[in-house]
Scaffold this motif. Structure first.
Motif, mmCIF file in Angstrom:
data_model
loop_
_atom_site.group_PDB
_atom_site.id
_atom_site.type_symbol
_atom_site.label_atom_id
_atom_site.label_comp_id
_atom_site.label_asym_id
_atom_site.label_seq_id
_atom_site.Cartn_x
_atom_site.Cartn_y
_atom_site.Cartn_z
ATOM 1 N N ALA A 38 40.000 55.202 44.596
ATOM 2 C CA ALA A 38 39.526 53.813 44.461
ATOM 3 C C ALA A 38 39.127 53.237 45.822
ATOM 4 O O ALA A 38 38.086 52.565 45.938
ATOM 5 C CB ALA A 38 40.632 52.964 43.828
ATOM 6 N N TYR A 39 39.919 53.525 46.856
ATOM 7 C CA TYR A 39 39.587 53.001 48.185
ATOM 8 C C TYR A 39 38.478 53.809 48.850
ATOM 9 O O TYR A 39 37.776 53.296 49.729
ATOM 10 C CB TYR A 39 40.844 52.945 49.047
ATOM 11 N N ALA A 40 38.300 55.074 48.454
ATOM 12 C CA ALA A 40 37.160 55.854 48.949
ATOM 13 C C ALA A 40 35.848 55.240 48.460
ATOM 14 O O ALA A 40 34.848 55.217 49.191
ATOM 15 C CB ALA A 40 37.284 57.305 48.485
ATOM 16 N N VAL A 41 35.870 54.727 47.230
ATOM 17 C CA VAL A 41 34.676 54.041 46.708
ATOM 18 C C VAL A 41 34.362 52.822 47.570
ATOM 19 O O VAL A 41 33.194 52.566 47.924
ATOM 20 C CB VAL A 41 34.897 53.628 45.239
ATOM 21 N N ARG A 42 35.424 52.058 47.923
ATOM 22 C CA ARG A 42 35.214 50.880 48.770
ATOM 23 C C ARG A 42 34.616 51.280 50.117
ATOM 24 O O ARG A 42 33.750 50.602 50.656
ATOM 25 C CB ARG A 42 36.544 50.144 48.969
ATOM 26 N N ARG A 43 35.075 52.389 50.669
ATOM 27 C CA ARG A 43 34.546 52.833 51.963
ATOM 28 C C ARG A 43 33.080 53.218 51.848
ATOM 29 O O ARG A 43 32.257 52.863 52.694
ATOM 30 C CB ARG A 43 35.367 54.018 52.489
ATOM 31 N N LEU A 44 32.731 53.948 50.801
ATOM 32 C CA LEU A 44 31.334 54.360 50.634
ATOM 33 C C LEU A 44 30.415 53.165 50.417
ATOM 34 O O LEU A 44 29.223 53.224 50.741
ATOM 35 C CB LEU A 44 31.225 55.335 49.454
ATOM 36 N N ARG A 45 30.978 52.065 49.899
ATOM 37 C CA ARG A 45 30.166 50.852 49.676
ATOM 38 C C ARG A 45 30.150 49.942 50.904
ATOM 39 O O ARG A 45 29.568 48.865 50.866
ATOM 40 C CB ARG A 45 30.706 50.087 48.462
ATOM 41 N N GLY A 46 30.840 50.361 51.968
ATOM 42 C CA GLY A 46 30.817 49.585 53.200
ATOM 43 C C GLY A 46 31.838 48.469 53.251
ATOM 44 O O GLY A 46 31.827 47.651 54.181
ATOM 45 N N SER A 47 32.736 48.381 52.260
ATOM 46 C CA SER A 47 33.774 47.348 52.236
ATOM 47 C C SER A 47 35.088 48.005 52.630
ATOM 48 O O SER A 47 35.853 48.465 51.776
ATOM 49 C CB SER A 47 33.862 46.726 50.841
ATOM 50 N N PHE A 48 35.336 48.096 53.937
ATOM 51 C CA PHE A 48 36.468 48.898 54.393
ATOM 52 C C PHE A 48 37.121 48.248 55.608
ATOM 53 O O PHE A 48 36.885 48.628 56.761
ATOM 54 C CB PHE A 48 35.981 50.312 54.739
ATOM 55 N N GLY A 49 37.953 47.253 55.346
ATOM 56 C CA GLY A 49 38.654 46.558 56.422
ATOM 57 C C GLY A 49 40.046 47.122 56.621
ATOM 58 O O GLY A 49 40.384 48.230 56.171
ATOM 59 N N THR A 50 40.893 46.329 57.258
ATOM 60 C CA THR A 50 42.260 46.768 57.558
ATOM 61 C C THR A 50 43.049 47.063 56.287
ATOM 62 O O THR A 50 43.781 48.053 56.197
ATOM 63 C CB THR A 50 42.979 45.674 58.364
ATOM 64 N N SER A 69 41.911 43.241 40.683
ATOM 65 C CA SER A 69 41.185 43.612 41.906
ATOM 66 C C SER A 69 40.369 42.447 42.454
ATOM 67 O O SER A 69 39.987 42.451 43.630
ATOM 68 C CB SER A 69 40.270 44.810 41.626
ATOM 69 N N ARG A 70 40.082 41.458 41.596
ATOM 70 C CA ARG A 70 39.252 40.318 42.024
ATOM 71 C C ARG A 70 40.070 39.127 42.482
ATOM 72 O O ARG A 70 39.501 38.081 42.840
ATOM 73 C CB ARG A 70 38.326 39.910 40.877
ATOM 74 N N ILE A 71 41.392 39.234 42.441
ATOM 75 C CA ILE A 71 42.231 38.142 42.944
ATOM 76 C C ILE A 71 42.004 38.010 44.446
ATOM 77 O O ILE A 71 42.061 39.010 45.171
ATOM 78 C CB ILE A 71 43.727 38.421 42.647
ATOM 79 N N PRO A 72 41.738 36.792 44.940
ATOM 80 C CA PRO A 72 41.497 36.627 46.393
ATOM 81 C C PRO A 72 42.651 37.176 47.209
ATOM 82 O O PRO A 72 43.824 36.984 46.865
ATOM 83 C CB PRO A 72 41.365 35.110 46.546
ATOM 84 N N MET A 73 42.301 37.859 48.295
ATOM 85 C CA MET A 73 43.302 38.506 49.122
ATOM 86 C C MET A 73 43.898 37.544 50.144
ATOM 87 O O MET A 73 43.195 36.676 50.669
ATOM 88 C CB MET A 73 42.665 39.693 49.849
ATOM 89 N N GLU A 74 45.201 37.704 50.386
ATOM 90 C CA GLU A 74 45.839 36.916 51.438
ATOM 91 C C GLU A 74 45.344 37.398 52.800
ATOM 92 O O GLU A 74 44.795 38.483 52.933
ATOM 93 C CB GLU A 74 47.361 37.093 51.360
ATOM 94 N N ASP A 75 45.551 36.583 53.825
ATOM 95 C CA ASP A 75 45.160 36.991 55.177
ATOM 96 C C ASP A 75 45.973 38.206 55.604
ATOM 97 O O ASP A 75 47.186 38.258 55.436
ATOM 98 C CB ASP A 75 45.403 35.853 56.171
ATOM 99 N N VAL A 76 45.266 39.204 56.175
ATOM 100 C CA VAL A 76 45.951 40.401 56.669
ATOM 101 C C VAL A 76 45.693 40.582 58.160
ATOM 102 O O VAL A 76 46.094 41.523 58.750
ATOM 103 C CB VAL A 76 45.493 41.647 55.886
#
Length: 442
Positions: free
Chosen positions: A209-221, A435-442
Motif C-alpha cells: 500500500a505504501y509502495a503505491v504511495r511512493r510510485l505516485r509521488g506521495s511519500f513523506g515522513t 485512509s482519507r482521515i486527515p493526518m495529524e502533524d508528524v
C-alpha cells in the motif's frame, strides 16, 4: 476407517459442501494473518514513539489501530460463519471427535473474547489512558492473536496426524486432549509455518500500500516510516520461512507420504526421486515438467538416494486430487521463492548502502508482492487441506462420512458467496474512508 455408530448420511452435494468450507477459509485466513501480526506492528510503532518521542510513530500506531479494529470486526463475521459451518456441514465429525478437539476451540473462544475486550480498550483509549498504560493494554491483543490461532492450528495438526484417543464402536474413548492437540508431531511445524506466514502476508500487504504511495509521488515522513516497519517485518519473515518450509516438508514426508507424493506427482515408489518443476500429473508420471535428478529425495529426507513412497501405495479411492494439490503446492513455493528474492534485495541494499532500495522497479515489484502473498497463503492451505483428502481425519474418517445429509447446500453456498461479497465491499469502503482521515502533524 471408522465404522460410525449412527451410520454415514448421504449427501449429493459433498463437493459443494467442501467448496463452502474452502470459501470461508479463503476469506477468513487473510484476516487471521492480520490478527496474528498487525497488533504486534501497531505496538511496535507505539513503543518506538515512547522510546524516541517522535510524533510520527504515534500517528502511525493510531491510524493503524483503526484499521486493526475494522479488520477484527470483519474477522468476527467470517469466524462466526466458520464456527457454524463446522457443526452444520460436518455433524459426524463434531459428534465423534468433539471430545478430542473441543478443548482447542474452547480456548480459542476465550482468546477471541479477550482480544475483543482489549481491542476496544486500545482503540478508544488513546486520549483516555496514561501513555504507558495504553501501550500495556495492547499486549493482551498480541497474546490473544497468538493463542487463538495456536488453538485452531492444533486442531488442524491433529486432523492431519490423529492420536490421543481410541476408537470403540465408532466412538472416541480414552481421550487425551493435551496429547492429541499439543504433543502431536504435526502441530509445531504447522504453527510456526502459519505464524511466520501471518507476518509475511501482513508485512507485504501493508508495504505494498505504501509502495503505491511512493510510485505516485506521495511519500513523506509518515509513508517512509510505515514502509520501513512493514517491509522490515516482511523481509525477516520471508527469510525465516525458508528453513521452516523445509522442516514442514520433511514432517509431511514422514507422517503423510501420500500427501507428499501428491505434492510432487510421484506415481510409483521411487529410490532417488526426481523433483519436477511445473508440468502436470497423468497416468502415474509428471508430464511437461522440468526434472532435477534425486532432488526430491534430497529435500524430503536429506538423502539423494532415499526412497519416496508413491501414490501406488494406496488404492485410487484413497488418493487426493493430485493436480489440484500439485498446482497449489507449486504456486505456494513459487511465490514464496519470489518473495524470498525480494527480501534478499532489501537486505543487500540495507547492508551495502544502509537505506531502503530506491529503484522504482523495486517498488513496482513490491506492489504485486502484497496480493501474491495472499495467493501463496491460500495455496498453502489448499495444499494442506486438499492433500489430506479423501480424509477429514487422516486415515480414520472420510470426508464423505462427516458431511451432513441435510438439503439446501447449493442455496447456502450461493447465500454465503453473496454475504462475503457484501462484506468485502464494506471492508474496502471502510478502509478507504480511514485512509482519507486527515493526518495529524508528524
Amino acid at each position: 476407517m471408522i465404522e460410525l455408530a449412527t451410520g454415514a448420511e448421504t449427501q449429493h452435494y459433498l463437493l459443494e459442501a467442501r467448496q463452502m468450507q474452502a470459501l470461508s477459509f479463503a476469506v477468513h485466513i487473510p484476516l487471521v494473518c492480520f490478527g496474528i501480526a498487525f497488533p504486534a506492528m501497531v505496538l511496535l510503532a507505539e513503543w518506538l514513539h515512547h522510546r524516541t518521542g517522535k510524533p510520527v510513530y504515534r500517528t502511525l500506531a493510531r491510524r493503524w489501530s483503526r484499521v486493526m479494529l475494522a479488520l477484527f470486526a470483519a474477522g468476527v463475521v467470517t469466524g462466526t460463519v466458520l464456527s457454524f459451518e463446522m457443526g452444520l456441514l460436518w455433524p459426524q465429525f463434531t459428534a465423534v471427535f468433539g471430545s478430542v478437539f473441543g478443548l482447542g476451540f474452547a480456548v480459542e473462544g476465550f482468546s477471541f473474547f479477550m482480544e475483543a475486550i482489549f481491542i476496544g480498550i486500545y482503540a478508544y483509549g488513546w486520549d483516555r489512558l496514561p501513555p504507558r498504560l495504553h501501550l500495556a493494554s495492547g499486549i493482551p491483543i498480541v497474546i490473544a492473536g497468538f493463542t487463538g490461532s495456536l488453538m485452531v492450528i492444533s486442531v488442524n495438526g491433529w486432523m492431519n496426524h490423529p492420536e490421543g484417543f481410541r476408537l470403540v464402536h465408532g466412538r472416541a474413548v480414552d481421550v487425551h486432549p493435551v496429547r492429541a492437540l499439543f504433543l502431536n508431531s504435526n502441530f509445531w511445524h504447522e504453527l510456526v509455518h502459519m505464524y511466520v506466514a501471518g507476518y509475511m502476508v501482513t508485512g507485504f500487504l501493508v508495504a505494498a500500500a505504501y509502495a503505491v504511495r511512493r510510485l505516485r509521488g506521495s511519500f513523506g515522513t509518515y509513508e517512509r516510516t510505515a514502509l520501513a516497519i512493514s517491509l522490515s517485518i516482511a523481509v525477516v519473515a520471508s527469510i525465516v520461512q525458508a528453513p521452516v518450509g523445509d522442516w514442514a516438508g520433511r514432517v509431511v514426508a514422514q507422517n503423510q507420504p501420500v500427501k507428499l507424493a501428491a505434492f510432487e506427482g510421484v506415481g510409483p515408489t521411487t529410490k532417488g526421486a526426481d523433483e519436477h518443476i511445473l508440468g502436470y500429473y497423468e497416468n502415474g508420471e509428471v508430464k511437461w515438467g522440468i526434472p532435477i535428478p534425486d532432488l526430491l529425495s534430497l529435500l524430503a529426507f536429506h538423502n539423494p538416494h532415499a526412497v519416496v513412497r508413491g501414490l501406488d501405495t494406496v488404492p485410487p479411492d484413497d488418493r487426493p486430487p493430485v493436480n489440484v494439490v500439485r498446482f497449489a503446492f507449486q504456486t505456494m513455493v513459487g511465490i514464496g521463492t519470489l518473495l524470498f528474492g525480494l527480501a534478499i534485495v532489501v537486505v543487500y541494499v540495507r547492508i551495502r548502502r544502509r537505506r531502503l532500495p530506491e529503484s522504482p522497479w523495486f517498488y513496482r515489484a513490491l506492489v504485486p508482492a502484497g496480493p501474491l502473498s495472499v495467493v501463496a497463503l491460500i495455496a498453502g492451505w489448499v495444499t494442506t487441506e486438499v492433500g489430506r483428502q479423501p480424509w477429514v481425519v487422516y486415515h480414520v474418517m472420510r470426508t464423505s462420512q462427516a458431511v451432513t445429509g441435510a438439503g439446501g447446500i447449493p442455496v447456502g453456498y450461493a447465500t454465503l458467496a453473496a454475504v462475503y461479497l457484501a462484506l468485502a465491499i464494506a471492508v474496502a469502503w471502510v478502509l478507504l474512508r480511514l485512509s482519507r482521515i486527515p493526518m495529524e502533524d508528524v
